[in-house]
Scaffold this motif. Structure first.
Motif, PDB file in Angstrom:
ATOM      1  N   PRO A  12      78.884   8.137  -2.852  1.00  0.00           N
ATOM      2  CA  PRO A  12      80.200   8.682  -1.282  1.00  0.00           C
ATOM      3  C   PRO A  12      80.427   7.441  -1.707  1.00  0.00           C
ATOM      4  CG  PRO A  12      78.064   7.948  -0.006  1.00  0.00           C
ATOM      5  CD  PRO A  12      77.597   8.978  -1.448  1.00  0.00           C
ATOM      6  N   SER A  13      81.698   6.862  -1.112  1.00  0.00           N
ATOM      7  CA  SER A  13      82.373   5.196  -1.573  1.00  0.00           C
ATOM      8  C   SER A  13      81.644   4.497  -0.226  1.00  0.00           C
ATOM      9  CB  SER A  13      84.350   5.689  -0.518  1.00  0.00           C
ATOM     10  OG  SER A  13      84.782   4.732  -0.931  1.00  0.00           O
ATOM     11  N   GLY A  14      81.723   3.407  -1.155  1.00  0.00           N
ATOM     12  CA  GLY A  14      80.884   2.696  -0.678  1.00  0.00           C
ATOM     13  C   GLY A  14      79.490   2.489  -0.844  1.00  0.00           C
ATOM     14  N   SER A  15      78.686   3.943  -1.482  1.00  0.00           N
ATOM     15  CA  SER A  15      77.480   3.689  -2.635  1.00  0.00           C
ATOM     16  C   SER A  15      76.803   1.952  -3.211  1.00  0.00           C
ATOM     17  CB  SER A  15      77.085   4.982  -2.599  1.00  0.00           C
ATOM     18  OG  SER A  15      77.942   5.148  -3.682  1.00  0.00           O
ATOM     19  N   LYS A  17      78.512   2.662  -6.917  1.00  0.00           N
ATOM     20  CA  LYS A  17      78.646   2.934  -8.096  1.00  0.00           C
ATOM     21  C   LYS A  17      79.471   2.312  -8.970  1.00  0.00           C
ATOM     22  CE  LYS A  17      81.783   6.365  -6.715  1.00  0.00           C
ATOM     23  NZ  LYS A  17      81.639   5.810  -5.010  1.00  0.00           N
ATOM     24  N   ASP A  18      80.216   2.055  -8.059  1.00  0.00           N
ATOM     25  CA  ASP A  18      81.269   0.452  -9.130  1.00  0.00           C
ATOM     26  C   ASP A  18      79.872  -0.762  -9.544  1.00  0.00           C
ATOM     27  OD1 ASP A  18      82.800   2.223  -9.142  1.00  0.00           O
ATOM     28  OD2 ASP A  18      84.074   0.944  -8.041  1.00  0.00           O
ATOM     29  N   THR A  19      79.268  -1.395  -8.748  1.00  0.00           N
ATOM     30  CA  THR A  19      78.402  -2.416  -8.494  1.00  0.00           C
ATOM     31  C   THR A  19      77.895  -1.912  -9.672  1.00  0.00           C
ATOM     32  OG1 THR A  19      79.132  -2.822  -6.180  1.00  0.00           O
ATOM     33  CG2 THR A  19      76.921  -3.806  -7.626  1.00  0.00           C
ATOM     34  N   ASN A 167      70.154   3.325  -3.787  1.00  0.00           N
ATOM     35  CA  ASN A 167      70.878   1.920  -3.766  1.00  0.00           C
ATOM     36  C   ASN A 167      70.723   0.948  -2.542  1.00  0.00           C
ATOM     37  OD1 ASN A 167      72.272  -0.665  -5.125  1.00  0.00           O
ATOM     38  ND2 ASN A 167      74.630   0.194  -4.586  1.00  0.00           N
ATOM     39  N   ASP A 168      68.875   0.253  -2.652  1.00  0.00           N
ATOM     40  CA  ASP A 168      69.165  -0.840  -2.013  1.00  0.00           C
ATOM     41  C   ASP A 168      68.701  -1.922  -2.682  1.00  0.00           C
ATOM     42  OD1 ASP A 168      67.799  -1.635   0.479  1.00  0.00           O
ATOM     43  OD2 ASP A 168      65.773  -0.470   0.488  1.00  0.00           O
TER      44      ASP A 168
HETATM   45  P1  ADP Z   1      81.626   1.964  -4.514  1.00  0.00           P
HETATM   46  O1  ADP Z   1      81.642   1.786  -6.074  1.00  0.00           O
HETATM   47  O2  ADP Z   1      80.431   3.580  -5.068  1.00  0.00           O
HETATM   48  O3  ADP Z   1      82.689   2.797  -3.625  1.00  0.00           O
HETATM   49  P2  ADP Z   1      80.876  -0.897  -4.276  1.00  0.00           P
HETATM   50  O4  ADP Z   1      80.528  -0.798  -5.340  1.00  0.00           O
HETATM   51  O5  ADP Z   1      82.535  -0.805  -4.492  1.00  0.00           O
HETATM   52  O6  ADP Z   1      80.814   1.112  -4.366  1.00  0.00           O
HETATM   53  O7  ADP Z   1      79.986  -1.209  -3.376  1.00  0.00           O
HETATM   54  C1  ADP Z   1      80.346  -1.419  -2.133  1.00  0.00           C
HETATM   55  C2  ADP Z   1      80.301  -2.691  -1.683  1.00  0.00           C
HETATM   56  O8  ADP Z   1      79.062  -2.573  -1.592  1.00  0.00           O
HETATM   57  C3  ADP Z   1      80.481  -3.796  -2.195  1.00  0.00           C
HETATM   58  O9  ADP Z   1      81.150  -5.080  -1.203  1.00  0.00           O
HETATM   59  C4  ADP Z   1      79.364  -4.045  -2.450  1.00  0.00           C
HETATM   60  O10 ADP Z   1      79.601  -5.324  -3.215  1.00  0.00           O
HETATM   61  C5  ADP Z   1      78.180  -3.749  -2.076  1.00  0.00           C
HETATM   62  N1  ADP Z   1      76.802  -3.739  -2.578  1.00  0.00           N
HETATM   63  C6  ADP Z   1      76.765  -2.355  -3.852  1.00  0.00           C
HETATM   64  N2  ADP Z   1      75.212  -2.578  -3.771  1.00  0.00           N
HETATM   65  C7  ADP Z   1      74.837  -3.360  -2.579  1.00  0.00           C
HETATM   66  C8  ADP Z   1      73.169  -3.503  -2.531  1.00  0.00           C
HETATM   67  N3  ADP Z   1      72.229  -3.140  -3.487  1.00  0.00           N
HETATM   68  N4  ADP Z   1      72.770  -4.317  -1.514  1.00  0.00           N
HETATM   69  C9  ADP Z   1      73.817  -5.037  -1.079  1.00  0.00           C
HETATM   70  N5  ADP Z   1      75.219  -5.082  -1.121  1.00  0.00           N
HETATM   71  C10 ADP Z   1      75.586  -3.954  -2.421  1.00  0.00           C
END
Ligand code: ADP
Ligand code: 5GP
Length: 203
Positions: A12-15, A17-19, A167-168
């Motif tokens: 899901p969006s915010g999970s 993935k990009d990070t 992703n914790d």
């Molecule tokens: P997606 O690509 O799935 O939409 P993002 O990579 O943009 O998600 O991550 C959503 C937000 O959560 C970003 O602000 C990111 O910095 C934060 N984030 C990602 N992974 C973690 C983590 N393991 N712990 C805390 N924050 C995280």
């Protein structure tokens, strides 16, 4: 030369993935990434051609009619699709390629390429997902609401995937993802070319 593998990443969006992918490419710089064509507005932190090519609806519909997409879907009112040619060429060149798509895109790819390996990224909880989306600050409240509604439906389809990563702890999740790529490269069928060449050179 052995063919490359397609790895599907969804969640899901915010999970995260990009990070996760940014960290994965540091460990595996040899991996290719499939740049999606999409019709949503560009965000402040995005650069055209990096993760997405930002195109018009007309251009997108033209790609559909020319059968240039491996898969595509409408997500929160916008088209998102994977151009076919770069994926096919990477695999033929023996390169592994990452495709980040939603659950519908993933199921379209699996039908065409059943050997693709799919990974679903889970947030530790729905509450955390909500907080991460709010903190990211890239979407309006309305859009966050729509994304959270989609999130539940997507998580309900996580069982269609080969692997799930929670992703914790970010470093742990990055290692899990990197391990999936590394272990897949140890499959016997990915080393068949080497096996054949050893046998042929002895005969
Ligand atoms: P997606 O690509 O799935 O939409 P993002 O990579 O943009 O998600 O991550 C959503 C937000 O959560 C970003 O602000 C990111 O910095 C934060 N984030 C990602 N992974 C973690 C983590 N393991 N712990 C805390 N924050 C995280
Ligand atoms: P975002 O707008 O947050 O960048 O992406 C929204 C959703 O679209 C995410 O679930 C993301 O995985 C998905 N997505 C990104 N690229 C593609 C694509 O090429 N095809 C499909 N089907 N979904 C995509």
């Amino acid at each position: 030369m052995s063919k490359g593998r397609l790895f599907i990443i969804s969640g899901p969006s915010g999970s995260g993935k990009d990070t996760l992918l940014v960290e994965l490419f540091k460990i595996h710089p040899e991996l290719k990434f499939s740049i999606s064509s999409i019709t949503r507005d560009i965000r402040d932190n995005e650069k055209p051609g990096e993760k997405y090519d930002f195109i018009s609806r007309e251009q997108f519909e033209n790609m559909i009619s020319k059968d240039e997409l491996l898969e595509y879907n409408v997500f929160v009112g916008n088209y998102y699709g994977t151009p076919k040619a770069p994926v096919v060429s990477a695999i033929e060149n023996g390169e592994d390629i990452i495709v980040e798509v939603d659950v519908n895109g993933a199921s379209q790819i699996r039908m065409k390429m059943p050997e693709a390996v799919s990974v679903f990224i889970l947030p530790p909880s729905f509450d955390t997902l909500k907080k991460r989306l709010l903190n990211r600050g890239t979407e309006s409240e309305d859009r966050i609401k729509a994304r959270l509604e989609c999130a539940l439906a997507e998580i309900g389809r996580a069982d269609e995937y080969d692997y799930a990563i929670v992703n914790d702890d970010l470093q742990k999740a990055v290692k899990d993802l990197s391990d999936i790529i590394s272990v897949d490269r140890l499959r016997v069928n990915r080393n068949q070319t080497l096996i054949n060449s050893i046998l042929e050179n002895v005969r």
